[in-house]
Write an enzyme that holds these catalytic residues in place. Structure first.
Site, PDB file in Angstrom:
ATOM      1  N   HIS A  46       1.502  -1.504   0.044  1.00  0.00           N
ATOM      2  CA  HIS A  46       0.148  -0.345  -0.289  1.00  0.00           C
ATOM      3  C   HIS A  46       1.038   1.145  -0.024  1.00  0.00           C
ATOM      4  O   HIS A  46       0.463   2.669  -0.155  1.00  0.00           O
ATOM      5  CB  HIS A  46      -0.792  -0.242   1.299  1.00  0.00           C
ATOM      6  N   ARG A  71       6.948  -5.617   3.764  1.00  0.00           N
ATOM      7  CA  ARG A  71       5.045  -5.916   3.136  1.00  0.00           C
ATOM      8  C   ARG A  71       5.713  -6.295   1.230  1.00  0.00           C
ATOM      9  O   ARG A  71       5.464  -5.145   1.003  1.00  0.00           O
ATOM     10  CB  ARG A  71       4.077  -5.612   3.387  1.00  0.00           C
ATOM     11  N   ASP A  85      17.636 -10.687  -0.118  1.00  0.00           N
ATOM     12  CA  ASP A  85      18.883 -10.501  -1.144  1.00  0.00           C
ATOM     13  C   ASP A  85      19.066  -9.212  -0.616  1.00  0.00           C
ATOM     14  O   ASP A  85      20.345  -9.269  -0.194  1.00  0.00           O
ATOM     15  CB  ASP A  85      18.480 -10.724  -2.432  1.00  0.00           C
ATOM     16  N   GLU A 151      -6.140 -11.954   6.345  1.00  0.00           N
ATOM     17  CA  GLU A 151      -6.888 -10.901   6.156  1.00  0.00           C
ATOM     18  C   GLU A 151      -7.992 -11.371   4.997  1.00  0.00           C
ATOM     19  O   GLU A 151      -8.631 -10.141   3.855  1.00  0.00           O
ATOM     20  CB  GLU A 151      -6.014 -10.098   4.998  1.00  0.00           C
ATOM     21  N   ASP A 177      -8.775  -6.122   5.396  1.00  0.00           N
ATOM     22  CA  ASP A 177      -9.397  -6.802   4.308  1.00  0.00           C
ATOM     23  C   ASP A 177     -10.591  -7.783   5.187  1.00  0.00           C
ATOM     24  O   ASP A 177     -11.055  -7.799   4.339  1.00  0.00           O
ATOM     25  CB  ASP A 177      -8.295  -7.243   3.413  1.00  0.00           C
TER      26      ASP A 177
HETATM   27  C1  3PY Z   1      -5.345  -4.450   6.471  1.00  0.00           C
HETATM   28  O1  3PY Z   1      -5.803  -4.664   8.276  1.00  0.00           O
HETATM   29  O2  3PY Z   1      -6.076  -6.059   5.800  1.00  0.00           O
HETATM   30  C2  3PY Z   1      -4.251  -5.104   6.328  1.00  0.00           C
HETATM   31  O3  3PY Z   1      -3.847  -5.277   5.738  1.00  0.00           O
HETATM   32  C3  3PY Z   1      -3.509  -3.943   7.378  1.00  0.00           C
HETATM   33  O4  3PY Z   1      -2.496  -4.434   8.276  1.00  0.00           O
HETATM   34 MG    MG Z   2      -4.682  -5.783   4.322  1.00  0.00          MG
END
Ligand code: 3PY
Ligand code: MG
Length: 263
Positions: A46, A71, A85, A151, A177
């Site tokens: 994001h 992430r 890496d 999620e 999510d």
């Molecule tokens: C979510 O809550 O979907 C996330 O990815 C937050 O870390």
């Molecule tokens: Mg998320």
């Protein structure tokens, strides 16, 4: 290389606190380290960062003594390989919904016999060749944290199978999510979201995993720590800047509305 402090604290059952890095520029990561966070999640999903920004952000984290977790944009072997890496000390993998997807993370992130990560001994993670092959493989197979995001309601449905996959270090709950997958986007306090979050915490803890979650603020973080969650990703640096700036502007409101008082 110094030990992964976040891994050590989690193994000791201690809570660790980090945040998402969405602001560009290595100094943002340094500021989070100076402020005292345990880890920073450099957010390629994001956040605005391109691959070229990653080396500088990882170096800034190392310099500031904050554990850098990346992430990745998706569960993809090349993205996992490149982050490791470059020296990421952990990976957050979004949208892990099945045991096969969890197993793919381990396969991409670890060397033989745990996985099949593409091998290059001269990378930054291998200190450009300063480590022997044996030292480097041992470190690469033991140090970086593999954190899978649960999620989606599918991930909760398949949680028992996901928990049985060897090699995952942290089960991380993404409430935003998760709420969307239940058709209530953004309603993090909705009873159906809370139910899936609680089920995930209970099952993951029973299986012996450290559990992580996204928290909105310090009160939220305290609530999750009381529930047994130990890996807390709290807000994002851009929120901190926005909230600090907004609070200042609000404090200035009386002066702004009466400029004559300044003369
Ligand atoms: C979510 O809550 O979907 C996330 O990815 C937050 O870390
Ligand atoms: Mg998320």
């Amino acid at each position: 290389m110094e030990k992964n402090r976040v891994r050590q604290l989690l193994a000791a059952g201690q809570p660790v606190f980090g945040t998402f890095n969405w602001l560009t520029g290595p100094e943002c990561v340094e500021i989070l380290g100076a402020a005292g966070f345990d880890f920073v999640v450099i957010d390629m999903e994001h956040g605005p960062h391109g691959q070229d920004a990653l080396p500088g952000l990882l170096r800034a984290a190392d310099a500031a003594g904050i554990v850098p977790i990346v992430r990745v944009t998706k569960n993809e072997p090349t993205l996992i390989l490149r982050s490791l890496d470059l020296g990421a000390r952990g990976l957050h993998i979004p949208q892990v919904n099945t045991a096969a997807e969890a197993a793919a993370v381990v396969k991409a992130a670890r060397y033989w016999p745990l996985g099949e990560r593409g091998f290059a001994p001269g990378t930054r993670a291998a200190r450009f060749g300063a480590l022997s092959t044996e030292e480097y493989i041992a470190q690469a197979n033991a140090d970086p944290l593999l954190i899978v995001h649960i999620e989606n309601k599918l991930g909760v449905e398949n949680l028992d199978e996901i928990l049985a996959v060897p090699g995952i270090d942290v089960i991380f709950i993404g409430p935003a999510d998760l709420s969307q997958s239940l058709g209530v986007p953004g309603e993090l306090g909705h009873p159906r979201v809370v139910e899936l979050v609680e089920t995930t915490i209970a099952k993951a803890k029973r299986a012996g995993f450290p559990v992580g979650i996204f928290a909105l603020n310090a009160d939220d973080a305290a609530r999750w720590v009381r529930a047994g969650v130990t890996y807390i990703a709290l807000g994002a640096d851009s929120f901190f800047l926005f909230n600090g700036a907004k609070a200042l502007i609000e404090k200035l409101a009386p002066i702004r509305s009466q400029p004559a008082a300044l003369k």
